[in-house]
Write an enzyme that holds these catalytic residues in place. Structure first.
Site, PDB file in Angstrom:
ATOM      1  N   ASP A 151       0.838  -1.202   0.000  1.00 52.32           N
ATOM      2  CA  ASP A 151       0.000   0.000   0.000  1.00 52.32           C
ATOM      3  C   ASP A 151       0.874   1.254   0.000  1.00 52.32           C
ATOM      4  O   ASP A 151       0.594   2.235  -0.691  1.00 52.32           O
ATOM      5  CB  ASP A 151      -0.919  -0.016   1.226  1.00 52.32           C
ATOM      6  CG  ASP A 151      -1.600  -1.365   1.394  1.00 52.32           C
ATOM      7  OD1 ASP A 151      -2.414  -1.722   0.543  1.00 52.32           O
ATOM      8  OD2 ASP A 151      -1.269  -2.093   2.358  1.00 52.32           O
ATOM      9  N   HIS A 198      -4.480  -3.379   6.681  1.00 56.18           N
ATOM     10  CA  HIS A 198      -4.288  -3.640   5.249  1.00 56.18           C
ATOM     11  C   HIS A 198      -5.619  -4.138   4.692  1.00 56.18           C
ATOM     12  O   HIS A 198      -5.857  -5.331   4.563  1.00 56.18           O
ATOM     13  CB  HIS A 198      -3.177  -4.665   5.013  1.00 56.18           C
ATOM     14  CG  HIS A 198      -3.185  -5.178   3.600  1.00 56.18           C
ATOM     15  ND1 HIS A 198      -2.789  -4.406   2.546  1.00 56.18           N
ATOM     16  CD2 HIS A 198      -3.575  -6.356   3.072  1.00 56.18           C
ATOM     17  CE1 HIS A 198      -2.940  -5.090   1.425  1.00 56.18           C
ATOM     18  NE2 HIS A 198      -3.415  -6.287   1.716  1.00 56.18           N
TER      19      HIS A 198
HETATM   20  P1  NAI Z   1      -1.811 -18.308  -3.906  1.00 56.29           P
HETATM   21  O1  NAI Z   1      -3.133 -18.930  -3.690  1.00 56.29           O
HETATM   22  O2  NAI Z   1      -1.213 -18.256  -5.263  1.00 56.29           O
HETATM   23  O3  NAI Z   1      -0.746 -19.061  -2.970  1.00 56.29           O
HETATM   24  C1  NAI Z   1      -0.981 -19.339  -1.637  1.00 56.29           C
HETATM   25  C2  NAI Z   1      -0.223 -20.603  -1.307  1.00 56.29           C
HETATM   26  O4  NAI Z   1      -0.322 -20.821   0.092  1.00 56.29           O
HETATM   27  C3  NAI Z   1      -0.760 -21.847  -2.016  1.00 56.29           C
HETATM   28  O5  NAI Z   1       0.290 -22.469  -2.723  1.00 56.29           O
HETATM   29  C4  NAI Z   1      -1.267 -22.702  -0.863  1.00 56.29           C
HETATM   30  O6  NAI Z   1      -1.085 -24.080  -1.098  1.00 56.29           O
HETATM   31  C5  NAI Z   1      -0.397 -22.211   0.289  1.00 56.29           C
HETATM   32  N1  NAI Z   1      -0.926 -22.512   1.610  1.00 56.29           N
HETATM   33  C6  NAI Z   1      -2.215 -22.540   2.018  1.00 56.29           C
HETATM   34  N2  NAI Z   1      -2.295 -22.913   3.290  1.00 56.29           N
HETATM   35  C7  NAI Z   1      -1.029 -23.110   3.717  1.00 56.29           C
HETATM   36  C8  NAI Z   1      -0.465 -23.524   4.944  1.00 56.29           C
HETATM   37  N3  NAI Z   1      -1.234 -23.824   6.003  1.00 56.29           N
HETATM   38  N4  NAI Z   1       0.877 -23.634   5.030  1.00 56.29           N
HETATM   39  C9  NAI Z   1       1.641 -23.365   3.981  1.00 56.29           C
HETATM   40  N5  NAI Z   1       1.164 -22.989   2.772  1.00 56.29           N
HETATM   41  C10 NAI Z   1      -0.149 -22.853   2.656  1.00 56.29           C
HETATM   42  O7  NAI Z   1      -1.908 -16.865  -3.232  1.00 56.29           O
HETATM   43  P2  NAI Z   1      -0.916 -15.618  -3.432  1.00 56.29           P
HETATM   44  O8  NAI Z   1      -1.362 -14.814  -4.577  1.00 56.29           O
HETATM   45  O9  NAI Z   1       0.490 -16.096  -3.388  1.00 56.29           O
HETATM   46  O10 NAI Z   1      -1.276 -14.772  -2.130  1.00 56.29           O
HETATM   47  C11 NAI Z   1      -0.969 -15.253  -0.848  1.00 56.29           C
HETATM   48  C12 NAI Z   1      -1.624 -14.384   0.218  1.00 56.29           C
HETATM   49  O11 NAI Z   1      -1.123 -13.070   0.178  1.00 56.29           O
HETATM   50  C13 NAI Z   1      -3.140 -14.241   0.057  1.00 56.29           C
HETATM   51  O12 NAI Z   1      -3.716 -14.360   1.358  1.00 56.29           O
HETATM   52  C14 NAI Z   1      -3.309 -12.838  -0.437  1.00 56.29           C
HETATM   53  O13 NAI Z   1      -4.564 -12.304  -0.093  1.00 56.29           O
HETATM   54  C15 NAI Z   1      -2.193 -12.156   0.282  1.00 56.29           C
HETATM   55  N6  NAI Z   1      -1.776 -10.855  -0.255  1.00 56.29           N
HETATM   56  C16 NAI Z   1      -1.423  -9.890   0.652  1.00 56.29           C
HETATM   57  C17 NAI Z   1      -1.000  -8.657   0.235  1.00 56.29           C
HETATM   58  C18 NAI Z   1      -0.620  -7.611   1.240  1.00 56.29           C
HETATM   59  O14 NAI Z   1      -0.332  -6.484   0.830  1.00 56.29           O
HETATM   60  N7  NAI Z   1      -0.592  -7.906   2.542  1.00 56.29           N
HETATM   61  C19 NAI Z   1      -0.919  -8.337  -1.186  1.00 56.29           C
HETATM   62  C20 NAI Z   1      -1.256  -9.423  -2.066  1.00 56.29           C
HETATM   63  C21 NAI Z   1      -1.673 -10.632  -1.587  1.00 56.29           C
END
Ligand code: NAI
Length: 327
Positions: free
Chosen positions: A159, A187
């Site tokens: 952000d 966030h």
């Molecule tokens: P994604 O769905 O591509 O990857 C998430 C991964 O986490 C998957 O490979 C899944 O298998 C794994 N996962 C799920 N539960 C797990 C566990 N208990 N232990 C280990 N791995 C686990 O999602 P992406 O795009 O990589 O985003 C990840 C997170 O980041 C989402 O929650 C998203 O909302 C968040 N996010 C946060 C932002 C921020 O500014 N704080 C910005 C963009 C995304």
């Protein structure tokens, strides 16, 4: 040469993981003299995909990459970890209520917090990226009673970076000339990007833009940027989120520049009327140790109302996870 730093990345096979791991291994996060060991944590069905990513990491022949471990066991993943990037989380599914979302994430961040408490290195520093990031960080932190609370942070830096670019483009200056940006609060769409303290050319940005742009264009553009990315790209922010995670850790471990600060969600000490214990976005500096909240900023009525609204949302999330027994 220096001893390797162990960096644990959860959700390593996800899209942020894919954008993150190569840059960590290349040295941009911790600097060109620091070797890293990468511990990749995934859920069992995604282990094979994580192996694939590890094969590609091998194929980069990064001189600083001292080892890769892949596991579905948090206690192995966090064993000896110096830095934890908690990216994997449970996204909100269609029709999912907030309580269900918080509960599902509690099932992830409780055991991870407990594992960090028991097996991480004494100097562990944690950044939670997985949403709802601030409250997930609170859950993990509350299950790590032996780790100083200030080691648990949540990511406001995406952000922050978004806000800097919006201002730079508006005023026609390089992004490097935008300083003292702050993203206050959660966030989420309630976040408050503050232009009354942000500066360009040593003057508050709020004095260089009209109030209508600030209130009706800038704030919603920054707060809703994640949705705009999904709309345009057909997938959520990944490379920019990974970049922000790297920036956050880089600032924390190697320090922030003199005369500037960054946005970090840290455990509140009560500064700025943010209830103690909430993990809220604030202006923060580091000289390589603990985050320091920038003190003494004057908060006008407009900012006060925006900060209070976002902080109230965080307090509500905390109350919800408390009543679910997650903290
Ligand atoms: P994604 O769905 O591509 O990857 C998430 C991964 O986490 C998957 O490979 C899944 O298998 C794994 N996962 C799920 N539960 C797990 C566990 N208990 N232990 C280990 N791995 C686990 O999602 P992406 O795009 O990589 O985003 C990840 C997170 O980041 C989402 O929650 C998203 O909302 C968040 N996010 C946060 C932002 C921020 O500014 N704080 C910005 C963009 C995304």
């Amino acid at each position: 040469s220096k001893a390797p730093v162990t960096v644990t990345v959860t959700g390593a096979a996800g899209q942020i993981g894919y954008a993150l791991l190569f840059r960590i291994a290349s040295g941009v996060m911790l600097g060109p003299d620091t070797p890293v060991v990468l511990n990749l944590l995934e859920i069992t069905p995604a282990l094979k995909a994580a192996e694939g990513t590890a094969m590609e990491l091998d194929d980069c022949a990064f001189p600083l990459l001292a080892g890769i471990n892949i596991t579905d066991d948090p206690r192995k993943a966090f064993d000896g970890a110096n830095i934890g990037l908690l990216v994997g989380a449970r996204p909100r599914g269609p029709g999912m209520e907030r309580a269900d979302l918080l509960e599902a994430n509690g099932g992830i961040f409780k055991p991870q917090g407990a594992a960090i408490n028991d097996v991480a290195a004494d100097d562990i520093r944690v950044l939670v990226v997985g949403n709802p990031a601030n409250t997930n960080a609170l859950i993990a932190q509350s299950h790590a009673p032996d780790v100083p609370a200030e080691r648990f942070t949540a990511m406001m830096r995406l952000d922050h970076n978004r806000a800097k670019t919006q201002v730079a483009q508006k005023l026609g200056v390089p992004v490097s000339e935008v300083t003292k940006m702050t993203i206050w609060g959660n966030h989420s769409a309630s976040q408050y990007p503050d232009l009354f303290h942000a500066e360009v050319g040593g003057k508050p940005v709020a004095e260089q833009v009209d109030q209508a742009w600030l209130a009706d264009t800038f704030i919603p553009t920054v707060a809703k940027r994640g949705a705009a990315i999904i709309d345009a790209r057909g997938a959520s922010s990944a490379a920019s989120a990974a970049n922000a995670a790297i920036d956050h850790i880089n600032s924390w471990v190697l320090g922030t520049p003199a005369g500037d600060w960054v946005s970090s969600a840290v455990v509140s000490d009560g500064s700025y009327g943010i209830p103690e214990g909430l993990i809220a976005g604030v202006p923060a500096t580091s000289t390589g140790g603990a985050w320091q909240v920038v003190q003494g900023l004057e908060i006008d009525d407009f900012s006060r109302a925006k900060i209070d609204a976002s902080v109230k949302e965080l307090a509500d999330e905390r109350d919800a996870v408390r009543s679910l027994g997650l903290i």
